[in-house]
Design a protein around this motif. Structure first.
Motif, PDB file in Angstrom:
ATOM      1  N   VAL A   1      -0.578  -1.390  -4.458  1.00 19.80           N
ATOM      2  CA  VAL A   1      -1.910  -0.804  -4.246  1.00 19.80           C
ATOM      3  C   VAL A   1      -1.717   0.692  -4.009  1.00 19.80           C
TER       4      VAL A   1
ATOM      5  N   ILE B   1      -9.162  -1.221   4.508  1.00 21.38           N
ATOM      6  CA  ILE B   1      -9.306  -0.468   3.262  1.00 21.38           C
ATOM      7  C   ILE B   1      -9.993  -1.304   2.192  1.00 21.38           C
ATOM      8  N   GLN B   2     -10.608  -0.597   1.259  1.00 23.00           N
ATOM      9  CA  GLN B   2     -11.221  -1.211   0.093  1.00 23.00           C
ATOM     10  C   GLN B   2     -10.324  -0.907  -1.094  1.00 23.00           C
ATOM     11  N   VAL B   3      -9.708  -1.949  -1.640  1.00 20.60           N
ATOM     12  CA  VAL B   3      -8.812  -1.772  -2.778  1.00 20.60           C
ATOM     13  C   VAL B   3      -9.643  -1.370  -3.999  1.00 20.60           C
ATOM     14  N   GLN B   4      -9.253  -0.280  -4.632  1.00 17.04           N
ATOM     15  CA  GLN B   4      -9.923   0.153  -5.858  1.00 17.04           C
ATOM     16  C   GLN B   4      -9.155  -0.303  -7.092  1.00 17.04           C
TER      17      GLN B   4
ATOM     18  N   SER C   1      -5.264  -2.472  -8.148  1.00 18.18           N
ATOM     19  CA  SER C   1      -3.990  -3.075  -7.758  1.00 18.18           C
ATOM     20  C   SER C   1      -3.287  -3.585  -9.000  1.00 18.18           C
TER      21      SER C   1
ATOM     22  N   ARG D   1      -7.873  -8.383  -1.933  1.00 18.84           N
ATOM     23  CA  ARG D   1      -8.941  -7.455  -1.543  1.00 18.84           C
ATOM     24  C   ARG D   1      -9.558  -7.850  -0.188  1.00 18.84           C
TER      25      ARG D   1
ATOM     26  N   TRP E   1      -7.186   3.252  -3.108  1.00 22.85           N
ATOM     27  CA  TRP E   1      -8.037   2.558  -2.153  1.00 22.85           C
ATOM     28  C   TRP E   1      -8.966   3.554  -1.483  1.00 22.85           C
ATOM     29  N   GLN E   2      -9.979   3.019  -0.813  1.00 29.05           N
ATOM     30  CA  GLN E   2     -10.895   3.835  -0.001  1.00 29.05           C
ATOM     31  C   GLN E   2     -10.648   3.488   1.452  1.00 29.05           C
TER      32      GLN E   2
ATOM     33  N   ILE F   1       0.868  -1.176   0.000  1.00 29.48           N
ATOM     34  CA  ILE F   1       0.000   0.000   0.000  1.00 29.48           C
ATOM     35  C   ILE F   1       0.906   1.228   0.000  1.00 29.48           C
TER      36      ILE F   1
END
Length: 131
Positions: free
Chosen positions: A89, A62-65, A67, A53, A92-93, A13
Motif C-alpha cells: 500500500v 487510513i483509507q487505502v486508495q 494496493s 481496506r 492512501w488518505q 504501508i
C-alpha cells in the motif's frame, strides 16, 4: 481434529522514503509482543482486498486508495492454518496510527528485523530487505 483456517489481509504501508508502518501485537493476543504489518481476518463475503481496506481503516485510520498484491502464502500453526494476503500500500488518505492503542513505528524496509515478527512474515521481510 479439524484445524481452524483463517484468511488474513495484511497491509505493507510504505511511504516515499521506503519506510514501512508496523505495529506491535498487545496483551494476550496470539503472538503478543511481536511486531506486525497491520491487517486482520477477512470476513465472510469479503474479497482479500475489501478485507484489507476495512482492516486498515479499523487499525490505522487510513483509507487505502491503491494496493497491489505482493504475495500470498499459507502457514500452519499448531492450532490453526492461515492464508495471508500481503498487499503493498503506497497510496492512501490520512496518517496511519495505532487506533487500538498499539505501539507503532516507521522502519525503513531494509532495516526490518525478521526476528521481531511472526514466522509467516519472514519471507515477505526477506523480499522487502532485498528489494
Amino acid at each position: 481434529m479439524t484445524r481452524k483456517h483463517l484468511h488474513i489481509a495484511v497491509g505493507i504501508i510504505r511511504n516515499e522514503k521506503g519506510e514501512v508502518f508496523i505495529t506491535r501485537r498487545v496483551g494476550d493476543s496470539h503472538l503478543a509482543g511481536l511486531w506486525e504489518f497491520p491487517g486482520g481476518k477477512i470476513e465472510a463475503g469479503e474479497s482479500p482486498e475489501q478485507g484489507l481496506r476495512r482492516e486498515l481503516m479499523e487499525e490505522t485510520g487510513i483509507q487505502v486508495q491503491q494496493s497491489e498484491l505482493l504475495c500470498s502464502l499459507d502457514h500452519h500453526f499448531d492450532d490453526r492454518t492461515v492464508t495471508l494476503y500481503f498487499y503493498l500500500v503506497e497510496h492512501w488518505q490520512g496518517t496511519p496510527f495505532g487506533r487500538e492503542g498499539q505501539p507503532e513505528r516507521w522502519v525503513h524496509q531494509h532495516a526490518l528485523n525478521a526476528g521481531e515478527f511472526p514466522e509467516p512474515n519472514k519471507p515477505v521481510i526477506e523480499l522487502l530487505n532485498n528489494a
